[in-house]
Scaffold this motif. Structure first.
Motif, PDB file in Angstrom:
ATOM      1  N   LEU A   1     -13.535  -2.276   5.594  1.00 32.34           N
ATOM      2  CA  LEU A   1     -12.670  -1.505   4.705  1.00 32.34           C
ATOM      3  C   LEU A   1     -13.387  -0.370   3.978  1.00 32.34           C
ATOM      4  CD1 LEU A   1     -10.788  -4.548   3.195  1.00 32.34           C
ATOM      5  CD2 LEU A   1      -9.826  -2.859   4.770  1.00 32.34           C
TER       6      LEU A   1
ATOM      7  N   LEU B   1     -11.297  -3.607  -2.260  1.00 29.32           N
ATOM      8  CA  LEU B   1     -10.310  -3.949  -1.232  1.00 29.32           C
ATOM      9  C   LEU B   1     -10.737  -5.208  -0.482  1.00 29.32           C
ATOM     10  CD1 LEU B   1      -9.532  -0.421   0.271  1.00 29.32           C
ATOM     11  CD2 LEU B   1      -8.137  -1.755  -1.320  1.00 29.32           C
TER      12      LEU B   1
ATOM     13  N   TYR C   1      -4.884  -4.443   7.229  1.00 29.50           N
ATOM     14  CA  TYR C   1      -4.787  -3.605   6.044  1.00 29.50           C
ATOM     15  C   TYR C   1      -5.051  -2.138   6.393  1.00 29.50           C
ATOM     16  CZ  TYR C   1      -5.599  -1.571   1.510  1.00 29.50           C
ATOM     17  OH  TYR C   1      -5.523  -0.742   0.406  1.00 29.50           O
ATOM     18  N   LEU C   2      -6.091  -1.891   7.204  1.00 25.82           N
ATOM     19  CA  LEU C   2      -6.399  -0.513   7.607  1.00 25.82           C
ATOM     20  C   LEU C   2      -5.255   0.099   8.415  1.00 25.82           C
ATOM     21  CD1 LEU C   2     -10.148  -0.608   8.667  1.00 25.82           C
ATOM     22  CD2 LEU C   2      -9.151   0.482   6.661  1.00 25.82           C
ATOM     23  N   ARG C   3      -4.698  -0.673   9.327  1.00 19.92           N
ATOM     24  CA  ARG C   3      -3.582  -0.165  10.140  1.00 19.92           C
ATOM     25  C   ARG C   3      -2.376   0.156   9.276  1.00 19.92           C
ATOM     26  NH1 ARG C   3      -4.328  -4.356  15.098  1.00 19.92           N
ATOM     27  NH2 ARG C   3      -5.876  -3.140  16.213  1.00 19.92           N
ATOM     28  N   ARG C   4      -2.056  -0.747   8.356  1.00 14.15           N
ATOM     29  CA  ARG C   4      -0.919  -0.520   7.461  1.00 14.15           C
ATOM     30  C   ARG C   4      -1.154   0.720   6.599  1.00 14.15           C
ATOM     31  NH1 ARG C   4      -0.651  -5.310   5.816  1.00 14.15           N
ATOM     32  NH2 ARG C   4      -2.012  -5.128   4.023  1.00 14.15           N
ATOM     33  N   ARG C   5      -2.380   0.858   6.113  1.00 18.01           N
ATOM     34  CA  ARG C   5      -2.716   2.020   5.281  1.00 18.01           C
ATOM     35  C   ARG C   5      -2.624   3.322   6.084  1.00 18.01           C
ATOM     36  NH1 ARG C   5      -8.102   2.126   1.566  1.00 18.01           N
ATOM     37  NH2 ARG C   5      -7.568   3.973   0.401  1.00 18.01           N
ATOM     38  N   ALA C   6      -3.086   3.306   7.345  1.00 18.30           N
ATOM     39  CA  ALA C   6      -3.013   4.495   8.206  1.00 18.30           C
ATOM     40  C   ALA C   6      -1.562   4.845   8.491  1.00 18.30           C
ATOM     41  CB  ALA C   6      -3.771   4.261   9.509  1.00 18.30           C
TER      42      ALA C   6
ATOM     43  N   GLU D   1       1.083   4.098   6.628  1.00 18.83           N
ATOM     44  CA  GLU D   1       1.684   4.616   5.394  1.00 18.83           C
ATOM     45  C   GLU D   1       1.245   6.051   5.133  1.00 18.83           C
ATOM     46  OE1 GLU D   1       0.515   1.776   2.445  1.00 18.83           O
ATOM     47  OE2 GLU D   1       2.064   0.332   3.064  1.00 18.83           O
ATOM     48  N   SER D   2      -0.005   6.344   5.413  1.00 22.07           N
ATOM     49  CA  SER D   2      -0.465   7.708   5.168  1.00 22.07           C
ATOM     50  C   SER D   2       0.208   8.693   6.123  1.00 22.07           C
ATOM     51  CB  SER D   2      -1.978   7.776   5.232  1.00 22.07           C
ATOM     52  OG  SER D   2      -2.443   8.380   6.376  1.00 22.07           O
TER      53      SER D   2
ATOM     54  N   SER E   1     -14.787  -0.665   1.109  1.00 23.61           N
ATOM     55  CA  SER E   1     -14.577  -0.824  -0.327  1.00 23.61           C
ATOM     56  C   SER E   1     -14.729  -2.291  -0.719  1.00 23.61           C
ATOM     57  CB  SER E   1     -13.171  -0.347  -0.708  1.00 23.61           C
ATOM     58  OG  SER E   1     -12.806  -0.810  -1.988  1.00 23.61           O
TER      59      SER E   1
END
Length: 173
Positions: A30, A35, A74-79, A81-82, A32
């Motif tokens: 992540l 996170l 989490y990374l996929r969901r964040r990508a 959403e972005s 972070s």
């Protein structure tokens, strides 16, 4: 004590023992520590919520695999959403044509991956599935398939090569 409760208690104890390494694993993915802390906590809650698999042979590997998968999700969901909300000021959000195109490309890549898996020998496919999807070590895969660990290494390499054309579409950019 029933098997599920015993396995859950064992996983909870292993979680406490390996929490620092789990945090490090999630933080590497992540980028972070904050996170990573959230993801590792989510993994713990998931372990307590659902029963452990009955055929669980590698509980520590299962813990690390759970954390790794949650971090990647989490990374996929964040990508996603972005991409969905890029250029919007937060008032209204609409699904763009780019998202629909991404979905079509992902669907096609999954179909290609399924075809690639179908082309593999059953032994190579099984070695790949055990190692990549079920988190078994190459030594455990070799033991289960009755082959050498070196052969397992070559089978996994061959499967990876067969699936490499699909990889760029299946993993977040």
């Amino acid at each position: 004590m029933p098997h599920a409760a015993c396995a859950r208690d064992t996983l909870a104890a292993l979680y406490q023992t390996h929490r620092r390494q789990l945090l490090h694993t999630a933080a590497r993915i992540l980028g972070s520590r904050d996170l990573a802390d959230d993801v590792v906590q989510d993994a713990y809650l998931k372990l307590l919520e659902r029963p452990a698999p009955e055929d669980l042979r590698e509980p520590v590997a299962y813990l690390f695999q759970t954390v790794r998968h949650l971090a990647i999700d989490y990374l996929r969901r964040r990508a996603l959403e972005s991409r969905l909300f890029a250029g919007h000021d937060g008032v209204e959000h609409a699904v763009s044509n780019a998202v629909a195109e991404d979905a079509a490309v992902s669907h096609q890549a999954l179909a290609l991956a399924a075809q690639a898996l179908a082309r593999m020998s059953s032994r190579t496919r099984r070695a790949f599935e055990l190692h990549r999807f079920e988190g078994c070590s190459q030594r455990d895969v070799a033991r289960e398939l009755g082959v050498s660990a070196t052969l397992v290494n070559f089978m996994i390499r061959d499967a990876d090569a067969e699936l490499s054309p699909c990889r760029e579409y299946l993993l977040p950019g």
